[in-house]
Design an enzyme around this catalytic site. Sequence first.
Site, PDB file in Angstrom:
ATOM      1  N   THR A 245      40.272  29.513  57.380  1.00 18.14           N
ATOM      2  CA  THR A 245      40.880  29.418  58.715  1.00 18.14           C
ATOM      3  C   THR A 245      42.393  29.344  58.620  1.00 18.14           C
ATOM      4  O   THR A 245      43.113  29.958  59.411  1.00 18.14           O
ATOM      5  CB  THR A 245      40.323  28.204  59.487  1.00 18.14           C
ATOM      6  N   CYS A 246      42.891  28.630  57.636  1.00 17.52           N
ATOM      7  CA  CYS A 246      44.338  28.486  57.460  1.00 17.52           C
ATOM      8  C   CYS A 246      44.990  29.831  57.150  1.00 17.52           C
ATOM      9  O   CYS A 246      46.055  30.154  57.680  1.00 17.52           O
ATOM     10  CB  CYS A 246      44.635  27.497  56.337  1.00 17.52           C
TER      11      CYS A 246
END
Length: 159
Positions: free
Chosen positions: A47-48
Amino acid sequence: MSIQIGDTIPEVTLKHIHDGVRVIDTPTVFSGKNVVMFAVPGAFTPTCSEHHLPGFVARFDDFRSRGVDVVCIAVNDPFVLQAWGESVGVPPGLQMLADGNADFVRALGLEMDASAYGMGTRARRFALYAEDGVVRHLFVEAPGEFKVSSADNVLAHLD
Protein backbone atom coordinates in the site's frame (compact mmCIF):
# COMPACT_ATOMS: atom_id res chain seq x y z
CA MET A 1 -1.76 9.53 24.33
CA SER A 2 -1.16 10.51 20.75
CA ILE A 3 -0.50 13.99 19.44
CA GLN A 4 -3.59 16.14 18.93
CA ILE A 5 -4.59 19.17 16.90
CA GLY A 6 -3.06 22.23 18.59
CA ASP A 7 -0.06 20.32 19.97
CA THR A 8 3.51 21.22 19.09
CA ILE A 9 5.60 18.69 17.18
CA PRO A 10 8.04 17.07 19.64
CA GLU A 11 11.75 17.69 19.21
CA VAL A 12 13.40 14.55 17.85
CA THR A 13 16.26 13.88 15.44
CA LEU A 14 15.72 12.02 12.17
CA LYS A 15 18.11 10.99 9.40
CA HIS A 16 18.24 11.41 5.64
CA ILE A 17 20.70 11.02 2.80
CA HIS A 18 22.24 14.18 1.39
CA ASP A 19 25.90 13.76 0.47
CA GLY A 20 26.02 10.99 3.05
CA VAL A 21 23.87 10.35 6.11
CA ARG A 22 22.72 13.59 7.72
CA VAL A 23 20.88 14.26 10.97
CA ILE A 24 18.00 16.72 10.96
CA ASP A 25 15.90 17.73 13.94
CA THR A 26 12.18 18.34 13.85
CA PRO A 27 12.48 22.07 14.64
CA THR A 28 14.51 22.42 11.43
CA VAL A 29 11.83 20.52 9.50
CA PHE A 30 8.84 22.40 10.93
CA SER A 31 9.83 25.81 12.34
CA GLY A 32 8.55 28.76 10.35
CA LYS A 33 7.06 26.49 7.68
CA ASN A 34 3.81 24.89 6.61
CA VAL A 35 4.48 21.16 6.40
CA VAL A 36 2.54 18.04 5.49
CA MET A 37 4.18 14.98 6.96
CA PHE A 38 2.86 11.54 6.13
CA ALA A 39 4.02 8.31 7.70
CA VAL A 40 3.99 4.82 6.30
CA PRO A 41 4.39 1.49 8.09
CA GLY A 42 7.23 0.50 5.78
CA ALA A 43 9.10 1.41 2.65
CA PHE A 44 8.57 -1.00 -0.24
CA THR A 45 5.41 -2.44 1.32
CA PRO A 46 2.40 -2.79 -1.04
CA THR A 47 0.00 0.00 0.00
CA CYS A 48 2.84 2.38 0.81
CA SER A 49 4.57 1.82 -2.55
CA GLU A 50 1.51 1.54 -4.77
CA HIS A 51 -0.70 4.26 -3.29
CA HIS A 52 0.50 6.35 -0.35
CA LEU A 53 3.89 7.68 -1.51
CA PRO A 54 2.89 7.82 -5.22
CA GLY A 55 -0.12 9.96 -4.29
CA PHE A 56 2.10 12.56 -2.65
CA VAL A 57 4.53 12.40 -5.57
CA ALA A 58 1.66 13.03 -8.01
CA ARG A 59 0.26 15.94 -5.95
CA PHE A 60 3.63 17.37 -4.86
CA ASP A 61 3.34 20.47 -7.07
CA ASP A 62 -0.17 21.14 -5.71
CA PHE A 63 1.20 21.23 -2.15
CA ARG A 64 4.18 23.36 -3.16
CA SER A 65 1.94 25.86 -4.99
CA ARG A 66 0.21 26.39 -1.63
CA GLY A 67 3.56 26.96 0.10
CA VAL A 68 3.50 23.58 1.83
CA ASP A 69 6.56 21.37 2.28
CA VAL A 70 6.03 17.60 1.99
CA VAL A 71 7.83 15.08 4.19
CA CYS A 72 7.60 11.29 4.22
CA ILE A 73 8.64 9.41 7.34
CA ALA A 74 9.08 5.71 7.99
CA VAL A 75 10.66 3.50 10.62
CA ASN A 76 13.39 2.37 8.25
CA ASP A 77 17.02 3.37 7.80
CA PRO A 78 17.92 6.35 5.59
CA PHE A 79 19.45 4.11 2.89
CA VAL A 80 16.18 2.22 2.47
CA LEU A 81 14.24 5.49 2.28
CA GLN A 82 16.64 6.86 -0.33
CA ALA A 83 16.34 3.72 -2.47
CA TRP A 84 12.56 3.68 -2.08
CA GLY A 85 12.29 7.34 -3.05
CA GLU A 86 14.41 6.74 -6.14
CA SER A 87 12.31 3.71 -7.13
CA VAL A 88 9.08 5.74 -6.91
CA GLY A 89 10.51 8.87 -8.54
CA VAL A 90 10.29 11.23 -5.57
CA PRO A 91 10.83 14.80 -6.81
CA PRO A 92 13.57 17.00 -5.37
CA GLY A 93 12.16 18.76 -2.33
CA LEU A 94 9.99 15.89 -1.07
CA GLN A 95 11.98 14.89 2.01
CA MET A 96 12.36 11.21 2.85
CA LEU A 97 13.19 11.08 6.57
CA ALA A 98 14.18 7.96 8.50
CA ASP A 99 12.99 7.33 12.05
CA GLY A 100 15.13 4.22 12.39
CA ASN A 101 14.47 3.56 16.08
CA ALA A 102 10.86 4.84 16.02
CA ASP A 103 11.77 7.67 18.42
CA PHE A 104 9.65 10.20 16.55
CA VAL A 105 6.55 8.05 16.10
CA ARG A 106 6.75 7.08 19.77
CA ALA A 107 7.00 10.75 20.75
CA LEU A 108 3.88 11.36 18.64
CA GLY A 109 2.13 8.35 20.20
CA LEU A 110 1.54 6.98 16.69
CA GLU A 111 3.62 3.82 16.76
CA MET A 112 2.26 0.32 16.19
CA ASP A 113 3.51 -3.16 16.95
CA ALA A 114 4.03 -5.00 13.66
CA SER A 115 5.93 -7.88 15.28
CA ALA A 116 3.36 -10.35 13.99
CA TYR A 117 4.61 -9.48 10.50
CA GLY A 118 8.31 -9.58 11.47
CA MET A 119 8.55 -5.78 11.28
CA GLY A 120 8.82 -4.77 14.98
CA THR A 121 7.74 -1.27 15.96
CA ARG A 122 6.54 0.83 13.02
CA ALA A 123 4.63 4.03 12.35
CA ARG A 124 0.88 3.88 12.09
CA ARG A 125 -0.26 5.18 8.71
CA PHE A 126 -1.04 8.87 9.18
CA ALA A 127 -0.61 12.36 7.81
CA LEU A 128 -0.51 15.66 9.60
CA TYR A 129 -0.39 19.30 8.60
CA ALA A 130 1.56 21.68 10.81
CA GLU A 131 2.07 25.44 10.73
CA ASP A 132 5.28 26.57 12.43
CA GLY A 133 5.47 23.26 14.30
CA VAL A 134 1.86 23.27 15.56
CA VAL A 135 -0.48 20.53 14.33
CA ARG A 136 -3.49 21.99 12.52
CA HIS A 137 -4.88 18.81 10.87
CA LEU A 138 -4.32 15.17 11.80
CA PHE A 139 -5.35 12.16 9.71
CA VAL A 140 -4.75 8.80 11.42
CA GLU A 141 -5.81 5.63 9.64
CA ALA A 142 -7.67 2.77 11.26
CA PRO A 143 -5.57 -0.41 11.21
CA GLY A 144 -5.33 -1.86 7.70
CA GLU A 145 -6.98 1.14 6.01
CA PHE A 146 -5.82 3.78 3.56
CA LYS A 147 -8.36 6.58 3.27
CA VAL A 148 -7.86 9.70 5.35
CA SER A 149 -4.08 10.07 5.02
CA SER A 150 -4.06 10.13 1.22
CA ALA A 151 -2.57 13.12 -0.59
CA ASP A 152 -5.97 13.95 -2.12
CA ASN A 153 -7.74 13.99 1.26
CA VAL A 154 -5.02 16.04 2.95
CA LEU A 155 -4.97 18.51 0.08
CA ALA A 156 -8.77 18.87 0.23
CA HIS A 157 -8.48 19.91 3.89
CA LEU A 158 -5.99 22.66 3.06
CA ASP A 159 -8.49 24.57 0.88
